[in-house]
Design a protein around this motif. Sequence first.
Motif: not given
Length: 225
Positions: A169, A173-174, A223, A225
């Motif tokens: 991270c 960004s993701e 995911r 972020w």
Amino acid sequence: MGLKLEKVIPWGRSLSEYVKMFHLTPNDLHLKILDCAGGPASFNAEMSQQGYSVISSDPIYQFSADEIAQRIQETYPTVIEGVKAAQEYYVWQDIQSPEQLGQIRMSAMQLFVEDFPLGIQQGRYVMDELPGLPFECDRFDLALCSHFLFTYSDLISQEFHLASIQELCRVASEVRIFPLLNISGEPSYLLPWVMKELTAQGYNLEIQQVPYEFQKGGNQLLRVW
């Protein structure tokens, strides 16, 4: 690094598999991508041939193309025999047999071996490993990690998982991690703890279904972020 090649079982996947595993959209392919623990996948080679931007990192990149190719040949029969012995744990749909699996994987790894010397020169393959990466903050739009975190839950500590995701991270960004099963095909017992810790630290998280399932139940990514 203390990695010994004789301890490594190289196993690489193709661009088409990455697209399904990580639910990559056409727009995603245009992003600056880090393939972390990329191993001998052909993702970087195929993406670079099409003009996209990918950097792959893995400690195996300290070895030469010939050394990696030799290790692939040495370990391939063992891997395929292991798959044959555990066929009931896999979904034989897109890939219909252990023999076809072997052909697909060997094709991907051959593309990697052919691309690797040029990729090293161009800086597309970087010899580094989690949880400490050599990249500046926010270098990438998207970091991908396949079949490493959570896959080896019984060998890698929860602290290593947390530090690794935090590091990913930091540089991207993701982050997308696939799959969420351990190597035996069971949901990783580390996942709830890691998600709780990341949430407490202010990260956003989502478990997402993907259009890929080879390990039974292995059709989700995380995911962050």
